[in-house]
Design a protein around this motif. Structure first.
Motif, PDB file in Angstrom:
ATOM      1  N   GLN A 108     -29.622  -7.370  20.588  1.00  0.00           N
ATOM      2  CA  GLN A 108     -30.125  -7.454  19.271  1.00  0.00           C
ATOM      3  C   GLN A 108     -31.237  -7.204  18.956  1.00  0.00           C
ATOM      4  O   GLN A 108     -31.739  -6.525  18.210  1.00  0.00           O
ATOM      5  CB  GLN A 108     -29.803  -9.061  18.788  1.00  0.00           C
ATOM      6  N   LEU A 109     -32.139  -7.586  20.014  1.00  0.00           N
ATOM      7  CA  LEU A 109     -33.788  -7.012  19.636  1.00  0.00           C
ATOM      8  C   LEU A 109     -33.911  -5.370  20.008  1.00  0.00           C
ATOM      9  O   LEU A 109     -34.666  -4.858  19.328  1.00  0.00           O
ATOM     10  CB  LEU A 109     -34.496  -7.715  20.809  1.00  0.00           C
ATOM     11  N   VAL A 132     -40.406 -13.085  15.094  1.00  0.00           N
ATOM     12  CA  VAL A 132     -40.593 -12.057  16.035  1.00  0.00           C
ATOM     13  C   VAL A 132     -40.939 -10.695  15.361  1.00  0.00           C
ATOM     14  O   VAL A 132     -41.749  -9.963  15.946  1.00  0.00           O
ATOM     15  CB  VAL A 132     -39.127 -12.069  16.746  1.00  0.00           C
ATOM     16  N   ALA A 133     -40.455 -10.531  14.226  1.00  0.00           N
ATOM     17  CA  ALA A 133     -40.593  -9.123  13.760  1.00  0.00           C
ATOM     18  C   ALA A 133     -42.133  -9.107  13.337  1.00  0.00           C
ATOM     19  O   ALA A 133     -42.670  -7.779  13.299  1.00  0.00           O
ATOM     20  CB  ALA A 133     -39.732  -8.795  12.568  1.00  0.00           C
ATOM     21  N   TRP A 189     -28.965 -16.029  21.822  1.00  0.00           N
ATOM     22  CA  TRP A 189     -29.075 -15.299  20.429  1.00  0.00           C
ATOM     23  C   TRP A 189     -28.963 -16.419  19.345  1.00  0.00           C
ATOM     24  O   TRP A 189     -29.702 -16.141  18.301  1.00  0.00           O
ATOM     25  CB  TRP A 189     -27.995 -14.253  20.275  1.00  0.00           C
ATOM     26  N   LEU A 235     -32.610 -17.578  18.851  1.00  0.00           N
ATOM     27  CA  LEU A 235     -33.536 -16.746  18.525  1.00  0.00           C
ATOM     28  C   LEU A 235     -33.030 -16.122  17.231  1.00  0.00           C
ATOM     29  O   LEU A 235     -34.221 -15.607  16.216  1.00  0.00           O
ATOM     30  CB  LEU A 235     -33.182 -15.242  19.437  1.00  0.00           C
ATOM     31  N   GLN A 236     -31.985 -15.907  16.686  1.00  0.00           N
ATOM     32  CA  GLN A 236     -31.686 -15.553  15.403  1.00  0.00           C
ATOM     33  C   GLN A 236     -32.485 -16.340  14.254  1.00  0.00           C
ATOM     34  O   GLN A 236     -32.750 -15.618  13.408  1.00  0.00           O
ATOM     35  CB  GLN A 236     -30.141 -15.598  15.134  1.00  0.00           C
ATOM     36  N   ARG A 289     -33.283  -4.066  16.732  1.00  0.00           N
ATOM     37  CA  ARG A 289     -34.549  -4.292  15.752  1.00  0.00           C
ATOM     38  C   ARG A 289     -35.497  -3.499  16.149  1.00  0.00           C
ATOM     39  O   ARG A 289     -36.598  -3.686  15.703  1.00  0.00           O
ATOM     40  CB  ARG A 289     -34.920  -5.747  15.707  1.00  0.00           C
ATOM     41  N   ILE A 295     -38.971  -4.832  14.124  1.00  0.00           N
ATOM     42  CA  ILE A 295     -40.093  -5.359  14.969  1.00  0.00           C
ATOM     43  C   ILE A 295     -41.115  -4.605  14.832  1.00  0.00           C
ATOM     44  O   ILE A 295     -41.166  -3.212  14.931  1.00  0.00           O
ATOM     45  CB  ILE A 295     -39.786  -5.589  16.565  1.00  0.00           C
ATOM     46  N   LYS A 314     -35.297 -17.231  14.316  1.00  0.00           N
ATOM     47  CA  LYS A 314     -36.632 -17.143  14.532  1.00  0.00           C
ATOM     48  C   LYS A 314     -36.873 -15.670  14.390  1.00  0.00           C
ATOM     49  O   LYS A 314     -38.155 -15.039  14.584  1.00  0.00           O
ATOM     50  CB  LYS A 314     -37.307 -17.416  15.851  1.00  0.00           C
ATOM     51  N   LEU A 315     -36.132 -14.726  13.669  1.00  0.00           N
ATOM     52  CA  LEU A 315     -36.414 -13.203  13.783  1.00  0.00           C
ATOM     53  C   LEU A 315     -37.356 -12.831  12.867  1.00  0.00           C
ATOM     54  O   LEU A 315     -38.054 -11.625  13.062  1.00  0.00           O
ATOM     55  CB  LEU A 315     -34.996 -12.469  13.025  1.00  0.00           C
ATOM     56  N   ASP A 316     -37.668 -13.411  11.902  1.00  0.00           N
ATOM     57  CA  ASP A 316     -39.030 -12.904  11.155  1.00  0.00           C
ATOM     58  C   ASP A 316     -40.129 -13.211  11.811  1.00  0.00           C
ATOM     59  O   ASP A 316     -41.420 -12.414  11.793  1.00  0.00           O
ATOM     60  CB  ASP A 316     -38.827 -13.808   9.714  1.00  0.00           C
TER      61      ASP A 316
END
Length: 759
Positions: A611-612, A590-591, A580, A583-584, A615, A655, A586-588
């Motif tokens: 967490q995904l 991912v979304a 996490w 990944l956190q 989202r 996402i 890089k969330l933008d």
């Protein structure tokens, strides 16, 4: 985790259908059922303070001597009568007169009865709890709460970096009352952090009280480890003698000794602490050199720890009481006998009524020395079957989904206890008993020491109903990659693997088959298999394949990055490898990815997948798909459920792209919970195989002789309440491996997801 079981699962022997007599099995079956009824549901004080492990051993020995039903009735009355006031054992259908269990005056008294929130006597007390409402329960001191004390030596790792090492000592156990003792190795890394190199897991030291015995643990030294601390610890109470420590590293020429200072304590002064050995000192721990005959000299270290024994705290109800004093159950126990047993009694601050001298039993804990149980004893093997069968009979949450005759399974397992002797034999029979429930969390732990130390120089895979050789590590073998194994030790492959599967507990047939194929690739380095090989363009051949330790961990191709763009639109995330925190950041990305491929073939590293889900969700989740059984009567006669869920709430950034979720039969438990959200909330298109069909917070039964049985402690369903157990989460698009794709090294599940994403 399966490697501890490999040797025992490797070969199965035919199970005899007869023990000494059918009558003995009848009597043991009756004892087993009554044991569970009284232990878990009779509310008397005496039943609470009884040593039920010892009782199972002595009771099994007593009932098998009974010559007929009348003697069995008398034996059971003698055994259980003092523990269970109001219990009546009688021939089925015979008229009976029930003893009085109501006190003359009930003023100030209340209902005492068992309440079980799952299986509360297991090792998972974080989730599950059992109480005798308005009475008291026996509580052992905590196993891991600053209660571990050790003696250890420190040394530089040097040439051992990157190598396998083993640590051993000669041990003689005086007692391990309420505690355990284990060898351990801890390493200090270059950054000064500490890691465990090896310990004994759930296995205790093997040395019985009457002899010395060498015990060994194995580990691999990390390349970045600069120092090693190795020794022995005692958790809670215990007294052991330790001598002749040895540290060795594996080289191409074999095991090579690493010199230790004062490894056998011959130069120390009697009565003093051993030189060059550190101890975690506390007032309750004593480590002193003693003069005593040892296998290698005349002195050893006496290592003792004394800490408080069990406590008996008072308890309240954990849910509303559903019984009242005098409520009874009537149960047929077999061998022509029936019982009538109270499940609730009157009680007050002085105990339950009828009164009993339970204080004497509590005082006995302060002076006793626990016996060292071993599966070499028939009655220990019987006791483990008796305990395990009862826990699963009364507390396994999937009893409504069972596809087996559990009563007949008990009979088979009791019979096997006579024919399957020793540690390995007992492990096999326990595996075969528990495998019948098809619970993929079930795993039998045994005290076998390093049972498997080799692997075959082949990689195998079950593809299109064939066992294929997908990789050959030994170039001297005349075996083609892609060859089919048609026989093993002269037995057709399908039958050989099916025999192995009889000892593997798994949810889906595919999960069981893949576990069996994995297990058969490992064995002891002094053993071999004869394989019947069929290759294209050649005659069928037989080749003898030995197991070798150098093939235990062969180099594998480095995986592609866990977070990567496969093309300009498609972002791939391996949820079994990414964390996490990674990944956190890089969330933008991912979304905003047009296509997202989430790969959870296996088990998640951490909460990244959860967490995904937040989202991906667009609405609040109130589904209740986890269910903990609440019981107060035996045989699930009445069961209420506490229903739980994750209460997922939408989170940002949301996402936006198309999502494909990859899974297969290696996805178990937590991974299946995530797959369940993907499926039932329609968050993604699921591609691959069904998941393993095994979910529910694990609990563990502690057994005699160092054995344990893990199992699913709570029930998990689909979000609509339909069955998950033994079915798993089915994919939207089924993809099974093909021979062509396997031999070409293709990731067929990923390829199918990419194909779908481009339509």
């Amino acid at each position: 985790m399966f490697k501890r079981q490999l040797a025992a699962l490797f070969t199965f022997t035919a199970l005899s259908t007869q023990a000494q007599t059918s009558r003995q099995i009848d009597h043991l079956q009756a004892f087993t059922k009554l044991y569970g009824y009284v232990r878990y549901f009779h509310p008397s004080d005496m039943a609470t303070v009884t040593d039920w492990d010892q009782f199972a051993v002595t009771g099994a020995a007593a009932v098998e001597k009974a010559r007929d039903t009348k003697e069995l009735q008398s034996t059971l009355t003698t055994l259980f009568g003092p523990l269970a006031p109001g219990l009546t054992i009688y021939p089925k259908g015979a008229p009976i007169a029930l003893p009085g269990i109501t006190p003359p005056d009930t003023t100030g008294m209340c209902t005492v009865a068992w309440q079980h929130y799952g299986y509360g006597e297991g090792l998972n007390t974080r989730t599950y709890n059992s109480v005798r409402a308005n009475g008291f329960v026996k509580k052992m001191p905590p196993a891991n709460n600053n209660t571990v004390n050790a003696i250890a030596t420190q040394l530089e790792t040097g040439a051992a970096r990157g190598k396998r090492i083993r640590w051993s000592a000669a041990i003689k156990i005086a007692s391990l009352e309420y505690g355990s003792a284990q060898l351990f190795m801890r390493g200090q890394l270059d950054n000064d952090s500490w890691v465990f190199v090896a310990n004994m897991g759930n296995r205790q030291l093997a040395g019985p009280a009457r002899d010395w015995k060498r015990d060994t643990i194995y580990g691999k030294v990390p390349d970045n480890m600069k120092a090693l601390s190795a020794g022995v610890f005692i958790d809670r109470n215990g007294s052991i003698l330790v001598d002749d420590f040895k540290l060795e590293m594996e080289t191409p020429e074999g095991w090579q000794s690493i010199p230790l200072k004062n490894a056998n304590f011959e130069e120390d002064k009697t009565g003093e602490r051993p030189a060059n050995w550190d101890g975690a000192a506390s007032p309750e721990v004593i480590a002193r050199v003693r003069e005593v005959a040892t296998p290698s000299g005349k002195q050893a270290v006496s290592f003792e720890r004394k800490s408080p024994g069990p406590t008996f705290p008072s308890t309240k109800s954990i849910f509303d009481l559903a019984v009242k004093p005098g409520d009874r159950v009537i149960k047929e126990i077999g061998a022509g006998l029936e019982i009538n047993m109270p499940v609730a009694l009157w009680g007050d601050s002085t105990g339950t009524y009828p009164r009993a001298d339970y204080q004497s039993a509590i005082r006995a804990y302060e002076t006793r020395i626990n016996p060292r149980y071993s599966a070499d004893s028939l009655h220990v093997r019987l006791a483990n079957v008796i305990i395990t069968w009862n826990v699963l009979q009364h507390f396994h949450p999937y009893y409504q989904e069972w596809a087996t005759d559990w009563n007949n399974d008990l009979r088979i397992a009791l019979t096997a206890s006579y024919t399957q002797a020793g540690q390995a034999g007992h492990l096999r029979s326990m595996q075969r008993l528990t495998a019948r429930l098809r619970d993929g969390h079930i795993y039998v732990i045994s005290p076998l020491q390093n049972p498997v130390n080799g692997a075959m120089p082949l990689q195998l895979k079950w593809v299109e109903d064939r066992l294929l050789i997908t990789r050959v590590y030994d170039s001297s073998l005349s075996i083609q990659r892609g060859a089919q194994i048609i026989a093993i030790n002269g037995v057709p492959t399908e039958k050989f693997i099916s025999d192995m599967e009889a000892g593997i507990s798994g949810g889906t047939e595919l999960a069981i088959r893949q576990t069996a194929v994995m297990l058969m690739q490992y064995g002891n380095s002094d053993s071999a298999l004869t394989l019947g090989i069929r290759s294209a363009g050649t005659k069928d051949a037989q080749i003898r394949i030995g197991f070798n330790r150098k093939y235990m961990s062969m180099p594998q191709p480095a995986p592609a990055p866990a977070f990567r763009f496969i093309d300009q639109k498609t972002l791939y995330i391996a949820l079994n490898r990414i964390t996490w925190p990674e990944l956190q950041k890089k969330l933008d990305t991912v979304a905003n990815a047009p296509v997202l491929v989430l790969d959870l073939r296996g088990y998640p590293r951490d909460e990244a997948a959860n967490q995904l889900i937040s989202r991906l969700a667009t609405t609040n989740d109130s589904s209740r798909w986890m269910h903990i059984p609440c019981s107060w009567l035996p045989d699930h006669e009445e069961t209420a459920w506490q229903h739980l869920g994750w209460n997922v709430r939408p989170a940002t950034p949301h996402i936006k792209g198309k999502v494909y979720f990859l899974t297969n039969s290696s996805a178990i438990s937590w991974a299946e919970s995530i797959a369940g959200y993907m499926k039932d909330m329609k968050l993604a298109t699921i591609v691959g195989e069904s998941t393993s069909g095994a979910n529910g917070d694990v609990n563990t039964i502690a057994l005699l002789g160092g054995y344990q049985v893990r199992f699913s402690g709570l029930k998990v369903t689909r979000h609509d309440g339909s069955q998950h157990y033994m079915k798993g989460i089915p994919p939207d698009v089924l993809v099974l491996p093909t021979v062509r794709g396997t031999l070409n090294g293709e990731d067929e599940i990923l390829n199918k997801a990419l194909e779908l994403s481009r339509k």
